[in-house]
Design an enzyme around this catalytic site. Structure first.
Site, PDB file in Angstrom:
ATOM      1  N   TYR A 315      -1.061  -0.590   6.299  1.00  0.00           N
ATOM      2  CA  TYR A 315      -1.706   0.724   6.355  1.00  0.00           C
ATOM      3  C   TYR A 315      -2.606   0.894   5.134  1.00  0.00           C
ATOM      4  O   TYR A 315      -2.447   0.214   4.111  1.00  0.00           O
ATOM      5  CB  TYR A 315      -0.665   1.847   6.404  1.00  0.00           C
ATOM      6  N   SER A 328       6.195  -4.694  -7.139  1.00  0.00           N
ATOM      7  CA  SER A 328       6.099  -4.907  -5.689  1.00  0.00           C
ATOM      8  C   SER A 328       5.564  -3.693  -4.956  1.00  0.00           C
ATOM      9  O   SER A 328       5.293  -3.778  -3.758  1.00  0.00           O
ATOM     10  CB  SER A 328       7.471  -5.303  -5.121  1.00  0.00           C
ATOM     11  N   GLY A 329       5.429  -2.552  -5.650  1.00  0.00           N
ATOM     12  CA  GLY A 329       4.749  -1.431  -5.028  1.00  0.00           C
ATOM     13  C   GLY A 329       5.592  -0.225  -4.706  1.00  0.00           C
ATOM     14  O   GLY A 329       5.237   0.544  -3.801  1.00  0.00           O
ATOM     15  N   HIS A 333       5.540   9.483  -5.320  1.00  0.00           N
ATOM     16  CA  HIS A 333       4.215  10.020  -4.983  1.00  0.00           C
ATOM     17  C   HIS A 333       4.315  11.179  -4.001  1.00  0.00           C
ATOM     18  O   HIS A 333       5.342  11.394  -3.340  1.00  0.00           O
ATOM     19  CB  HIS A 333       3.296   8.925  -4.424  1.00  0.00           C
ATOM     20  N   HIS A 349       8.096   3.583   3.009  1.00  0.00           N
ATOM     21  CA  HIS A 349       8.029   2.117   2.936  1.00  0.00           C
ATOM     22  C   HIS A 349       8.687   1.593   1.660  1.00  0.00           C
ATOM     23  O   HIS A 349       8.416   0.467   1.249  1.00  0.00           O
ATOM     24  CB  HIS A 349       6.578   1.652   3.024  1.00  0.00           C
ATOM     25  N   CYS A 351       8.999   3.783  -1.210  1.00  0.00           N
ATOM     26  CA  CYS A 351       8.674   4.703  -2.292  1.00  0.00           C
ATOM     27  C   CYS A 351       9.597   5.923  -2.287  1.00  0.00           C
ATOM     28  O   CYS A 351      10.327   6.163  -1.322  1.00  0.00           O
ATOM     29  CB  CYS A 351       7.224   5.177  -2.164  1.00  0.00           C
ATOM     30  N   ASN A 353       9.371   9.524  -1.847  1.00  0.00           N
ATOM     31  CA  ASN A 353       8.483  10.570  -1.323  1.00  0.00           C
ATOM     32  C   ASN A 353       8.938  11.941  -1.793  1.00  0.00           C
ATOM     33  O   ASN A 353      10.133  12.283  -1.670  1.00  0.00           O
ATOM     34  CB  ASN A 353       8.495  10.565   0.208  1.00  0.00           C
TER      35      ASN A 353
END
Length: 410
Positions: A315, A328-329, A333, A349, A351, A353
């Site tokens: 995405y 790794s991300g 956020h 995914h 994170c 949220n």
């Protein structure tokens, strides 16, 4: 997951301070009657025993007329019967090079890298216990610029304020092999004010070395670091690329604690809970990592793009108030699309949220170096995936040092 390009930043500056010696109290005067003086065989006083002072023995390195010396060279010192009282290093033009002693007195370290293909002369003076002095001199020539270098990075900026979990992080590419880590670690200098014990520890790959204390830093701590790596042999004919240094400060205590069971984040500032907020973590196929992480980077606006790594599941989304937690991300956020799920179920995914309002509130209050602990996800944080030194106990962390760590340090 998102993997944005990282940047290395380092600013050169250095300060090395020798330890101070403590002073003792003067003995109290005695008002007792003087003792009788003992007599010798001839009726005179017994002569006092005399001891002969051990002569000063001094050996220094590099050896005289040695060539192809790395520009990271130190003046090695080995002395008995006294102590080294001065080291003078001069370049070919006769200009003095600034530097200071190692804390254990084993060497004198130039304050900056020497120049390539230059001749240097050193004079070392040692003073014996009886006040006599001895002098040794040497001269050597440094090597030319190496053809192969280890790229290094220091994740600390001059005059910045960081969170209490900010480790000193030095990065190496390629990673340093185990057999070479002790020599590299000896060139990583840290000064903490007020004094707090600490040590370096390596990730298994040797691509990162962390420095931390047994506990989070005290508010107001000043950290001075010099990664004195320019020209340092790092193994396999490779040499360090640059000297890097910085001086920074530690701010207030600010901790984020996320519980997967309750789907809530608790925010604690200076020991007091100031806010709780609902969160949504990683769904079953892309779980969030459980462990203690550190805010590594803050971006008010960015784009998450996983189309090049996740194929059909990838995405590309514009994101606000993103705070990186792992390489790794995984981020904290703003996620306006999942506000209905926050506090109830995991849909991300990987994170953390939070709502736009809560994301902005956090973003305005956090510092790089603030800790966040996620618990109960069932997926353990991989060591080295981000700034992860606090995810180990002090005992486990200290095992990663390439040099001996005093048993009572923690």
């Amino acid at each position: 997951m998102v993997d944005l390009r990282r940047s290395l930043a380092a600013i050169l500056a250095t300060a090395m301070i020798a330890p101070l010696a403590a002073c003792g109290d003067d003995p109290k005067p005695s008002f007792a009657e003087p003792a009788a003086v003992a007599s010798g065989p001839s009726g005179g006083p017994v002569p006092e025993s005399t001891t002969v002072a051990e002569p000063v023995a001094l050996t220094i390195t590099p050896a005289k007329d040695k060539k192809n010396v790395p520009i990271s060279a130190e003046i090695g010192l080995k002395v008995s019967g006294g102590e080294v009282t001065s080291v003078t290093l001069t370049d070919a033009a006769g200009k003095k090079v600034a530097g200071d002693f190692r804390e254990d007195g084993s060497a004198w370290v130039p304050g900056k890298p020497l120049k390539a293909k230059q001749k240097y002369a050193a004079e070392v003076v040692a003073t014996g216990k009886d006040g006599t002095t001895t002098k040794q001199t040497t001269a050597f020539t440094t090597m030319s610029q190496p053809g192969r270098t280890t790229d290094t990075g220091l994740y600390l900026f001059d005059d910045h304020t960081y969170g209490v979990a900010m480790p000193v992080v030095v990065e190496f590419d390629p990673g340093i092999k185990k057999k070479d880590r002790a020599a590299v670690q000896k060139r990583l200098f840290v000064e903490i004010t007020p004094a707090q014990p600490g040590t370096w520890s390596w990730t298994p790959s040797g691509t990162q070395a962390y420095y931390r204390a047994p506990e989070y830093w005290q508010t107001g701590t000043q950290i001075k670091v010099r990664a004195a790596l320019a020209g340092l042999p790092t193994g396999d004919g490779i040499y360090g690329d640059k000297d890097r240094s910085a001086t920074a400060k530690i701010g207030r205590s600010f901790e984020m604690k996320v519980d997967n069971k309750t789907k809530k984040m608790t925010v604690v500032r200076d020991g007091k809970t100031i806010k709780t907020m609902p969160v949504s973590l990683g769904k079953k196929s892309t779980p969030s990592s459980s462990g203690t992480m550190v805010v590594m980077q803050k971006m008010a606006q960015t784009v998450f793009d996983t189309t090049d790594t996740d194929g059909a599941d990838g995405y590309r989304t514009e994101i606000e108030y993103a705070q990186r937690l792992t390489w790794s991300g995984q981020y904290i956020h703003s996620a306006p699309w999942s506000t209905g799920d926050q506090g109830r179920r995991n849909v991300s995914h990987g994170c953390v949220n939070v709502s736009p309002t809560n994301a902005r509130w956090l973003f305005d209050k956090t510092l790089v170096g603030d800790p966040i602990t996620v618990a109960g996800t069932g997926d353990k944080l991989e060591y080295g995936n981000g700034w992860t030194p606090w995810d180990l106990s002090w005992e486990e962390f200290a095992k990663g040092s390439a040099l001996e760590v005093p048993a009572n340090l923690g």
